[in-house]
Design an enzyme around this catalytic site. Sequence first.
Site, PDB file in Angstrom:
ATOM      1  N   CYS A  34       0.839  -1.205   0.000  1.00 28.35           N
ATOM      2  CA  CYS A  34       0.000   0.000   0.000  1.00 28.35           C
ATOM      3  C   CYS A  34       0.873   1.254   0.000  1.00 28.35           C
ATOM      4  O   CYS A  34       1.525   1.559   1.005  1.00 28.35           O
ATOM      5  CB  CYS A  34      -0.910  -0.055   1.229  1.00 28.35           C
ATOM      6  SG  CYS A  34      -1.701   1.495   1.659  1.00 28.35           S
ATOM      7  N   CYS A  37       0.129   3.787   2.729  1.00 27.52           N
ATOM      8  CA  CYS A  37       0.574   3.272   4.037  1.00 27.52           C
ATOM      9  C   CYS A  37       2.063   3.570   4.238  1.00 27.52           C
ATOM     10  O   CYS A  37       2.476   3.997   5.323  1.00 27.52           O
ATOM     11  CB  CYS A  37       0.356   1.761   4.121  1.00 27.52           C
ATOM     12  SG  CYS A  37      -1.356   1.227   3.991  1.00 27.52           S
TER      13      CYS A  37
END
Length: 114
Positions: A34, A37
């Site tokens: 991600c 993230c």
Amino acid sequence: MTETKPMNITDDQFEQQVLNHQGISVVDFWAPWCGPCIQMAPALESFAASNAGKVTVYKLDVDENPKIAERFEIRSVPTIIFFKDGQVQHISRGTMSAANLQNKLNELLSSSQA
């Protein structure tokens, strides 16, 4: 020992470390693939260091720990959940800046003193 950076946590550790914890815990539900993230990681580390002793910050990899991710209905990452005494207080989907993390923590700390 006071942790100054986010700690990795697993499905098996979650209940003991977060749900049975007295005080405030912040859990970053994330995944290594991600992009947002990864971009948010420095803000989370800064937040954890700035608030050592006030809050415990955890990172839970949703791919490796599907039980807890499913339990809290994590559908997108990053998702940040603030817990107080084991109870969900706030859920934020998407990235949060260090300032936004701090503002939410300050709200929870001030409400506990009221």
